[in-house]
Every structure is written in C-alpha cells, then in structure tokens.
Design a protein around this motif. Structure first.
Motif, PDB file in Angstrom:
ATOM      1  N   ASP A 227      70.705 -53.457 100.633  1.00  0.00           N
ATOM      2  CA  ASP A 227      72.003 -53.808 100.052  1.00  0.00           C
ATOM      3  C   ASP A 227      72.622 -54.935 100.878  1.00  0.00           C
ATOM      4  O   ASP A 227      73.328 -54.696 101.846  1.00  0.00           O
ATOM      5  CB  ASP A 227      72.898 -52.567 100.034  1.00  0.00           C
ATOM      6  N   GLN A 228      72.313 -56.166 100.464  1.00  0.00           N
ATOM      7  CA  GLN A 228      72.758 -57.331 101.204  1.00  0.00           C
ATOM      8  C   GLN A 228      73.875 -58.048 100.476  1.00  0.00           C
ATOM      9  O   GLN A 228      73.962 -57.983  99.254  1.00  0.00           O
ATOM     10  CB  GLN A 228      71.596 -58.316 101.365  1.00  0.00           C
ATOM     11  N   ASN A 229      74.698 -58.759 101.221  1.00  0.00           N
ATOM     12  CA  ASN A 229      75.703 -59.638 100.630  1.00  0.00           C
ATOM     13  C   ASN A 229      75.101 -61.028 100.538  1.00  0.00           C
ATOM     14  O   ASN A 229      74.882 -61.674 101.557  1.00  0.00           O
ATOM     15  CB  ASN A 229      76.960 -59.652 101.496  1.00  0.00           C
TER      16      ASN A 229
ATOM     17  N   GLY B  17      82.507 -53.104  94.622  1.00  0.00           N
ATOM     18  CA  GLY B  17      82.700 -54.535  94.406  1.00  0.00           C
ATOM     19  C   GLY B  17      83.771 -54.811  93.369  1.00  0.00           C
ATOM     20  O   GLY B  17      84.567 -55.746  93.516  1.00  0.00           O
TER      21      GLY B  17
ATOM     22  N   ARG C 295      84.924 -71.390  95.306  1.00  0.00           N
ATOM     23  CA  ARG C 295      85.245 -69.972  95.374  1.00  0.00           C
ATOM     24  C   ARG C 295      86.516 -69.757  96.191  1.00  0.00           C
ATOM     25  O   ARG C 295      87.356 -68.932  95.852  1.00  0.00           O
ATOM     26  CB  ARG C 295      84.066 -69.245  96.010  1.00  0.00           C
TER      27      ARG C 295
ATOM     28  N   VAL D 128      79.636 -59.148  92.032  1.00  0.00           N
ATOM     29  CA  VAL D 128      80.687 -58.810  91.060  1.00  0.00           C
ATOM     30  C   VAL D 128      81.518 -60.050  90.743  1.00  0.00           C
ATOM     31  O   VAL D 128      81.800 -60.364  89.582  1.00  0.00           O
ATOM     32  CB  VAL D 128      81.592 -57.678  91.609  1.00  0.00           C
TER      33      VAL D 128
ATOM     34  N   GLU E  31      87.130 -54.350  94.916  1.00  0.00           N
ATOM     35  CA  GLU E  31      87.489 -55.470  95.796  1.00  0.00           C
ATOM     36  C   GLU E  31      87.965 -56.673  94.980  1.00  0.00           C
ATOM     37  O   GLU E  31      88.901 -57.365  95.367  1.00  0.00           O
ATOM     38  CB  GLU E  31      86.294 -55.869  96.672  1.00  0.00           C
TER      39      GLU E  31
ATOM     40  N   HIS F 249      78.400 -50.969  93.040  1.00  0.00           N
ATOM     41  CA  HIS F 249      78.947 -51.859  92.017  1.00  0.00           C
ATOM     42  C   HIS F 249      80.457 -51.613  91.872  1.00  0.00           C
ATOM     43  O   HIS F 249      81.260 -52.538  91.837  1.00  0.00           O
ATOM     44  CB  HIS F 249      78.207 -51.608  90.698  1.00  0.00           C
TER      45      HIS F 249
ATOM     46  N   ARG G 224      73.778 -46.561  93.679  1.00  0.00           N
ATOM     47  CA  ARG G 224      73.741 -47.991  93.329  1.00  0.00           C
ATOM     48  C   ARG G 224      74.981 -48.368  92.523  1.00  0.00           C
ATOM     49  O   ARG G 224      75.587 -49.407  92.737  1.00  0.00           O
ATOM     50  CB  ARG G 224      72.485 -48.288  92.506  1.00  0.00           C
TER      51      ARG G 224
ATOM     52  N   THR H 160      71.208 -53.120  93.893  1.00  0.00           N
ATOM     53  CA  THR H 160      72.551 -52.812  93.457  1.00  0.00           C
ATOM     54  C   THR H 160      73.276 -54.124  93.155  1.00  0.00           C
ATOM     55  O   THR H 160      72.647 -55.157  93.000  1.00  0.00           O
ATOM     56  CB  THR H 160      73.273 -51.964  94.533  1.00  0.00           C
ATOM     57  N   ILE H 161      74.586 -54.085  93.039  1.00  0.00           N
ATOM     58  CA  ILE H 161      75.374 -55.315  92.842  1.00  0.00           C
ATOM     59  C   ILE H 161      76.378 -55.389  93.978  1.00  0.00           C
ATOM     60  O   ILE H 161      77.175 -54.473  94.173  1.00  0.00           O
ATOM     61  CB  ILE H 161      76.089 -55.307  91.473  1.00  0.00           C
ATOM     62  N   SER H 162      76.316 -56.471  94.740  1.00  0.00           N
ATOM     63  CA  SER H 162      77.197 -56.620  95.905  1.00  0.00           C
ATOM     64  C   SER H 162      78.581 -57.093  95.445  1.00  0.00           C
ATOM     65  O   SER H 162      78.739 -57.562  94.315  1.00  0.00           O
ATOM     66  CB  SER H 162      76.610 -57.647  96.865  1.00  0.00           C
ATOM     67  N   PRO H 163      79.580 -57.007  96.322  1.00  0.00           N
ATOM     68  CA  PRO H 163      80.909 -57.544  95.969  1.00  0.00           C
ATOM     69  C   PRO H 163      80.841 -59.020  95.558  1.00  0.00           C
ATOM     70  O   PRO H 163      81.520 -59.427  94.612  1.00  0.00           O
ATOM     71  CB  PRO H 163      81.709 -57.354  97.260  1.00  0.00           C
ATOM     72  N   THR H 164      80.024 -59.802  96.251  1.00  0.00           N
ATOM     73  CA  THR H 164      79.882 -61.204  95.853  1.00  0.00           C
ATOM     74  C   THR H 164      79.283 -61.299  94.454  1.00  0.00           C
ATOM     75  O   THR H 164      79.675 -62.144  93.647  1.00  0.00           O
ATOM     76  CB  THR H 164      78.968 -61.937  96.850  1.00  0.00           C
TER      77      THR H 164
END
Lengths: 534, 454
Positions: free
Chosen positions: B180-182, B248, B194, A91, B251, B245, B241, A85-89
């Motif tokens: 689902d990792q950051n 994110g 950042r 994005v 957020e 997205h 999935r 998937t796409i994480s907040p980071t």
C-alpha cells in the motif's frame, strides 16, 4: 467456409485432402476439477480505465492517464490489481479524472444528446440516465437504493449550479468514482457445492480478458438473460467477442503485460553509444511486436511458434534503420520479410525484446536469459543473494568479450553459478544483437560465438536458439499458465497444477493457436468458478 | 486527528481573535511561548509555526570511503556510544554542501540491523520504516514509512496530509502498510497544478465558497455510501482494501472543506514549471525537474499546504544515465572498479541537489528564522555501498532542527555501530510525537541518539 474448403480440396488430389471436420474438436476444460482462485475485487488498470471510458462515454474523450498507477505482481498488472488498494493520492486523481470526463462528455449539444438522449429538465430523464448509464458503468443493473442515491446527487448538483445538465455531470462523476466502477466486484454465488461467478460478474471478466475493457450491450444483455452461466450461452458470447475487433485490443493488452511492453515508453539508452536510438524507438518497437502478433493471432490464425521463428514483421523508418532493411514506406508501418540468411528471427530478434532486456550502454545476457527463462519457460530464478557484488568482471587482456566475463564469473562465484548457468547461455546466444538490437559480428574486436544450450539442447545461432525454446515442452505449458494467470488475475498455486498442466496440453492440441487458447481459457472451470473470498 | 497539540492551537487562535480582533499582532505571549519552545517560533499572526518533516532520498547508496569525513585526527566529545565532532572537513562526496554545514547534522557509523533479504529494498525499508520487507514477487515494506507515521499525527490540519514526489521516483518510498504505497508525482507540472491550481485559493483570494465544492462533497458522500454498502459483502482482505479507499475519500472531503486562503507572510504562488523535462541525448534529466519540485515544495510548506513530504529524487536500482557517466547508475555501482570515481561523481551530483534544497528552504523567512529551521529532513538512501548492498555505515544527514529540537552543524560518529532506527526515534520526539520505541524485529529500538538531540 466449408464449401470453399471442399472446392479447394477437389482441385487438389482428393485422396490427400482432409475434410475440415477432421480437425480435432477444441479441448474443453469447462468441467475440469479445480480449486479456483478466490473471488475478489479487481481494480481497473489504467489501460482498462481508458478503454472503458472510450466504450461507455465516447471514443473521442481525452481520458487523463495520471490515475492510480498499476501495481505489478509476477509480471502482470492483472495480478497486482487483485490485491491493490486505492491510495489517498489515487482518490484525488480519480476525482479529477471523473470531473474532467463529465465536463467533456457534456461539452456540446451533440455529445449531450448522444450520451443522455433526453432533456434532464424532464422528470424521468435523470432517472433513466442513471439506470442505463449506470448499468454500463457498473457492469450490472443498479438497485433501487443506488438509483435513489445517485438521483439525490443529480438533483443537488442541478439546484446548486442552476443547471439540470450539471446534475447529469455530477451523476456521471459520482459513478466513475464509485468502487462499483473502479473495481470489478467478483464474489461469486453458490453453485454445485462451491461458487461460480454470476452472470454479470462473468460479463465483466470476459470483457476484461477478451477485450481489455468493459462489457458491451450484447454481453450485458446475455448476462441479463442468464446465459453466461451456461456452456452454450457463454460459448456464443466468447466466439462473438473473439470475432469482433474488440478482441484485438484484448490480445494487445495481454501481450503488453506478458512481454512487459509498457516499459518501452521509458527506454534509457546512451545516444553516443547507440546512434540509431531515438525517443520514439521504444513505442515503435512495441507497435511492431503487437502488429506482428495481431497478424499471427487474428489475420492468419497462425502457429504461435512462428512469433519466435518467423521472419515476417512490421517496421517503420526507425526500426528499418536498426534492422538494416529497406524502408517500404516513408510513413507508418509496413510488412517486411527479413533476409532468409540473416541472424534475425522472431520476437527475440525484435527491438522490443533486445533493447528492453539490456543496459543503457551495453547488452545484458543475464536480463535476456532471465526473460526467456521466467516469461517464456516459466522457470523460477531466485534473485541474487543480498550482499553479493553483482557486478560484471572487468575487461582485461584475456577476458575480452561478454562471454569471457560471464564464464569467468561462473568460475569465480560458484554459488551464483546455479542460476547463471540457466540464464547466461541464452543471453549469450543473442550477443549478435547490441544493446538496442542492431546486428553485429564482433564484441570488443572478437568474433561473437552465439552457441549455447537450454536444458541440454544445443544451438549455434539465434534461429537455433528460437527453435530450441519453442521445442521445449516447457514452452506450451508456460503459455497456458501465463494466459490463465492473466485472465484470472491470480498467480496459479500448487492446488491448480493439474488444471494449468491441462491448459498447456490443450494449447498443443490446438496446434499453438492463441485465439483458440483464449476461448479454452474463457470456457474453463478455472475461469468460471470462484474460491471463497478471503 | 486531533492530538493535544492541535487542540491547543485551536484554543490559541480563538484566544488571539478575541484579544486583538485582527489588528497587527506583535505582542509576545509568554505562557504560550513556553509550550512551543523559547526561540520565538510564531508567525506574525501569533500562530505557532508548525514543524515539518520530510524525506530527501536518492537511490543506490554511496561510496562510503568518499562519504564519511576523515575524523581520525579530530577532537570530539564522547556522547553515549559515539563521538560528536563540532567541526570537520567535508568528504569528497559532500563537497557541494560547503558553506551549509551549520544547517545539517551528519550521522555516520550506524547501521540497518534487519536481515538484508532483498538487495535495495531491505535497506530502504529498514531506514524508512525501521522494519523488514515481505519478500515476494512484489517485495513490499511490511510497516508504514516514517513520513506516514508522522502524517497520521501531524498531517490532519493541512490541505494535504502529505506530499510524495520525485524527479525519478518510480513507485516512491512512502508506504501506508504492506502493498500500500502512496504514488509519487513525477511531473513538476502536475505537482504544481495539484498544489497551486486545482482547488487552491491564493492569499487574499475570494473566501466565498465555490458552489462546485458542495457538489463535490455530495458526490463523495454518495461514493462513501456505495463503498459502505459494498463493504458488507466482502471478506476480510477486500474489506481492508476498501477501507483504505474510504480513508482516501475522507481525506479528500477534508481537503474540499479546507480551502481557506493561506494567511502566512512568506506564502506566494510559485512560478509554473516547464511542462516537460525531456531526455537530453538519451539521458533523462534529474537536476532540472528536481529543482522545479524543490521550488514548488518550498512554497507548499511556506503556505502550510502540507507538513510532511517525501522527495525521492531517484529510486533504488535506478539506471539513470547521469551527465558524464558511461553507464546507468545501478550498473556502474556494480561494474565500476576499485574506488569508483564515476559512482562518486554521481553522488556528488546528488549532493548538489541536496545543497540546492537546503539553500531553498533557508531562503524562505519564517518568524525570526527560516523555513529550514522549522523542518527536520531525513536525507538518506537504500544501501550504504551500492556495490555490495551493505547496510552498515548507513549514509544519514538530518537537515534542519525541527524548531531547535535537534542539533545541527555536527558530525556524529557511532563508535558502537548503533542501530539506525535510533535516528528515527529521535526524529519522532523532535517532531513532538513522543514515542517509547520505534521499529520492528531487529529494527526495534527503545531510545534515540542523544548526541543529535538538542
């Protein structure tokens, strides 16, 4: 082509000469009955993202690579990205990259004209840009609703920032952050009682597999004309791509994933132990391997087995020092032929394998053996049971070499022996090469014994080991399986066993030609038909 | 996300504005104080000082006999199923923490009870999520890690819901769910950009909105519509999935909307770190980049840019060549004999990093205490004994007290080999996220460790 071949024949004894048309027809798996992997969203890998921007915006764009990192499953990013998937980071990173790309793309008048070709202050310019660039970015024509949505983004930005070019930039940035760009959307359409990938989905799949990038204009035009769901139309495009320089990039992407060559960027070696180690050795080793493959696959269209058994390769100064060969040139890479009486042959004699599948201060027969088993022969090796000490036995007066230690381990830990008997003999057959790949004859003062066996076939030298590997019936079967896995972005399930087996047989029929195999996979039912999305 | 606490804060701020209209505030507000605790946990502005949760994680475990202090001749008090020792001598691995003992609790004798299916990952999943792994080619936590459990509740009010980073973090240890990792930031320079360059307004900076912010919002709005249109065509799995997205994107929208300059006494823009920390003689650097990260993090917390962080200094199975070591860390844990002096010295180096971290957070004044006082930082690793991948005798330190909700300075010895998830349970409550259970399967617990709770 054919005439040249005939002329060559006539110059030789005519009777012994086979006309080119006798070459067996290329195996065709386009109608092979298969239960294909499910249609899905495939996220772009970092490499595909970069290649795509270079292709659709401009090759001189500096593309940020701090994107959502690839997710690796079964050794392949292509497989990992079918479920990632796409994480907040992520994005955040995609937004930052899109804004940076848009800024560069419009940084000079020349670039503006090359990308847009009209003045955005003119009314139709923005809409035209959305339609033409959008088709490239999203690999399909945009719907009216999508065009309208992006036009709103463009006019909002042009007004807010008092600059019509900023409107173009905002549209560009918006397209590059859309899931329609970041994912290849491949869901299929009904056909013959099942699903097949649509024309434009096929364009995206072909480009990702054969070029590591996004469809070019000709491929999209073929999709627009409905040709990519026909055998003839598809074959024409596959051959066109395979004959274009873009397919070299695609081949490089495939082998970079298969052989785990990206890891060479972070090779960790103790420079006190390995004097020839330097920060640029890993990347140089990857380039050697990829050049060698390019030469075999495209320049000479040679037998893939020579990648393992041949003595030709490419070195720069760093690699020449490791291989102990004269440096042909001071700058860059040159072709060399390694000594015929030397132990070093093929990929298993290259730094990109030997150094990567080792520890920071020593060799690792286990890592080397595991690589050969799992990547080249597709054998399954279970991870060590939890709670066991996976350490090597210490060096003592009687246990002196890596081979001694491996042997003692087999005797002491019988429950580990099943897997280690598969891996250790292969790695021990390469003990003549130290932890970065330099040749040696002694291990801890004892002459190295490089003999062993794979599935009952004996060898005594690294060359014999390489011959044993490529002679195994598992070798072509495994290659067919891996190439399909990479192309489809999905690890084959038992439901695809017959299909995968047929791919391996087809590879043998091509006399182990990788380029032919790319065509066979691209034309195959398993690549063109979709399972119901989950 | 707007829990009872956040609503309360909003009311309080509104109230203060109305009452004092920007004048310097030093008045106490007794009725509200009671809600936040009794130790004066407030900024000079009167706004309550938030609690922060963090993770300080290193890979490959410890050598337990050099980690657990000798408690055999100490006098302690029995609490629950264990013993609390109010004073103790540090063990060899913990010596770098000399002088800082009052700032943390050391918890020994508990264990991760989940099946040890996957060496190194089962332990990490157990201590961070309280749950098992899914064992595939690509082993993953099945449940979110505690930092994300917390971030879902307390992460909504800051510019960053959470921050993930680490000098040698590899893929990191922060999970939203399975597969689902950051991804962590591994470059201090990128981390700095950042936080303190891109989209950051320094204290006293302009409050006039940059027109680009509105453009970015409108771009994201279109991206969201793209996603929603696409979503309707997808199967269940791909839909999930895409929902990730979308989360994110939302957020990021909040981040764009929330660019007001921080107004906090200790907030300063930290100095920029080096662009790169190259390997020295083939040895990747750990300490220098970790300290650069720590310095940036301290200000990110002081400026209230986030309230949740995950610092993975080194990842499980890392083979980093530490200074003085003759082999990579993971290889040494398995190859080094007997009581593993070299592995021990690596652990000492990692604890020196913890000491730096604690000192740094203590050096930032906040209210009538320090930044560390308002944090609860779980310091742990993925196995206890690297050599065997054992999960009993799990190494756990809690630095900071979450504004007085946790004890510090003590050594706790579990006499009944309690479940390590109980520590996570206590942390949730200490962070004002009341819970009646924590964890899954063998990791499930319905109580905390009362001995470490204040």
């Amino acid at each position: 082509m054919r005439r040249i071949q005939l002329a060559g024949c006539l110059a030789l004894a005519l009777a012994a000469c086979k006309p080119v048309s006798n070459k067996p027809p290329m195996p065709d798996l386009s109608a092979f009955a298969v239960e294909p992997p499910a249609g899905a969203l495939h996220r772009l890998s970092v490499a595909q993202y970069v290649n795509t921007i270079h292709d659709i915006v401009s090759p001189d764009i500096i593309v940020p690579t701090a994107l959502e990192p690839d997710s690796i499953i079964d050794g392949f990013a292509s497989v990992g990205l079918t479920s990632a998937t796409i994480s907040p980071t992520g994005v955040d990173r995609y937004e930052k990259a899109a804004l940076a790309i848009a800024k560069q793309a419009l940084s000079t008048d020349a670039r503006k004209q090359a990308l847009v070709g009209c003045q955005p202050s003119e009314q139709t310019c923005l809409t035209n840009f959305i339609k033409t660039f959008g088709r490239r970015a999203w690999r399909r024509p945009l719907t009216d609703e999508e065009v309208q949505r992006l036009a709103t983004v463009g006019t909002t930005a042009a007004t807010a920032l008092s600059d019509p070019w900023q409107g173009i930039g905002a549209v560009l940035a918006s397209m590059l952050q859309s899931p329609n760009f970041l994912f290849r959307v491949e869901l299929g359409e009904p056909d013959a009682g099942g699903l097949r990938y649509t024309n434009h989905e096929m364009a995206g799949r072909l480009a990702a597999f054969l070029t590591g990038s996004t469809p070019d204009e000709a491929l999209l035009a073929a999709a627009d004309r409905g040709e990519l769901v026909t055998d003839a139309g598809l074959r024409q495009q596959v051959r066109r791509l395979l004959d274009s320089p873009a397919s070299r990039k695609g081949m490089r992407s495939f082998f970079t994933e298969l052989l785990n060559l990206k890891e060479l960027d972070s090779l960790s070696k103790d420079t006190n132990v390995f004097l020839a180690m330097s920060a640029d050795l890993g990347p140089a080793a990857r380039e050697e391997t990829l050049r060698d493959l390019e030469n075999i696959v495209f320049d000479t269209n040679a037998d893939y087995r020579t990648f393992f058994t041949g003595r030709s390769t490419f070195v720069n100064r760093r690699l020449a020092a490791v291989y102990d060969v004269a440096t042909p040139s001071l700058d860059g890479f040159s072709a060399v032929t390694l000594p015929a009486d030397g132990a070093r042959v093929g990929f298993l004699g290259q730094v990109s394998f030997l150094a990567l599948q080792s520890h920071p201060t020593t060799t690792s027969p286990v890592l080397r053996g595991k690589f050969v088993r799992t990547v080249l022969l597709c054998d399954k090796i279970a991870p060590p049971p939890a709670g066991v000490n996976t350490g090597l036995l210490p060096i003592t007066a009687t246990i002196r070499t890596m081979r001694d230690r491996a042997q003692a381990h087999l005797e002491q830990a019988s429950y580990c022996a099943g897997c280690h008997r598969m891996m250790d003999p292969i790695g021990l057959g390469l003990e003549n090469f130290d932890g970065i790949g330099k040749f040696r004859t002694l291990d801890n003062g004892v002459t190295i014994d490089a003999s062993g066996d794979i599935d009952g076939k004996r060898y005594t030298t690294p060359e014999g080991l390489a011959q044993t590997i490529v002679s195994s019936p598992k070798f072509p079967a495994c290659f067919g399986r891996k190439m399909f896995e990479y192309a489809a972005g999905s690890a084959p399930t038992p439901a695809q066993d017959d299909f995968v087996k047929a791919l391996g047989e087809a590879f043998v029929k091509t006399d182990y030609r990788v380029k032919d195999m790319m065509e066979i996979v691209a034309m195959s039912s398993g690549f063109r038909r979709a399972g119901a999305p989950q | 996300m707007s829990g009872p606490l956040s609503k309360f804060r909003l009311n309080r701020r509104t109230l203060l504005r109305g009452m004092v209209q920007g004048a310097a505030i030093s008045i106490a507000l007794p009725p509200l104080e009671a809600f936040f605790g009794t130790t004066g946990k407030a900024y000079a502005s009167g706004e309550a000082i938030p609690k922060r949760f963090g993770l300080f994680f290193w890979g490959n475990g410890v050598v337990p006999e050099h980690w657990v202090p000798d408690y055999t001749n100490l006098t302690g008090t029995t609490v629950g199923q264990g013993t609390v020792f109010p004073s103790y001598a540090l063990s060899p691995i913990l010596t770098p923490l000399e002088g800082l003992q009052s700032s943390f609790s050391l918890i020994t004798g508990t264990g991760v009870k989940l099946p040890n299916l996957e060496p190194h990952t089962s332990g990490a999943a157990g201590i961070l999520s309280g749950g098992p792994v899914r064992r595939t080619d690509h082993t993953t936590f099945l449940y979110p890690s505690i930092d994300q459990v917390m971030a879902r509740v307390i992460g909504g009010q800051t510019r960053f819901k959470s921050l993930e980073f680490g000098a040698r973090a590899s893929g990191g240890q922060s999970y939203n769910g399975p597969d689902d990792q950051n991804p962590p930031e591994t470059s201090p320079a990128a981390f700095f950009n950042r936080l303190f360059v891109d989209g950051y307004t320094p204290p006293g900076g302009s409050t006039t909105p940059d027109p680009m912010l509105a453009v970015r919002s409108s771009i994201l709005d279109a991206v969201k519509q793209d996603a929603n249109t696409l979503r309707q065509r997808l199967g269940t799995v791909d839909r999930q999935r895409l929902d990730q997205h979308l989360t994110g994107i939302r957020e990021l929208e909040m981040r764009i909307a929330n660019t007001r300059p921080p107004d906090l006494a200790a907030c300063m823009t930290p100095g920029a770190p080096a662009d790169d920390y190259p390997a020295i003689e083939g040895r990747e650097q750990v300490s220098a980049p970790n300290r650069a990260f720590t310095d940036i993090l301290a200000m990110a917390l002081a400026c209230d840019q986030t309230r949740v962080f995950s610092n993975v200094i080194t990842n499980p199975i890392n083979n980093v060549l530490f200074p003085g070591a003759t082999a990579g860390h993971h290889q040494l844990t398995h190859d080094e004999l007997e009581d593993q002096p070299m592995v021990t010295s690596i652990c000492v180096q990692l604890m020196a990093e913890l000491a730096y971290f604690i000192q740094k957070l203590k050096s930032v004044p906040e209210g009538d205490g320090t930044l560390l006082d308002h944090c609860a930082v779980l310091c742990t690793t993925d196995v206890s004994r690297g050599r065997t991948h054992a999960l009993d005798e799990f190494p756990i330190i809690i630095a900071g007290t979450a504004s007085g909700a946790l004890k510090s300075g003590i050594l706790y010895r579990s006499d009944a080999q309690e479940n390590s998830s109980q520590v996570l349970f206590s942390l949730m409550n200490a962070m004002d996220i009341p819970t009646t259970s924590f964890g899954y399967e063998e990791g499930l617990v319905e109580k905390g460790l009362s001995a470490i709770e204040a």
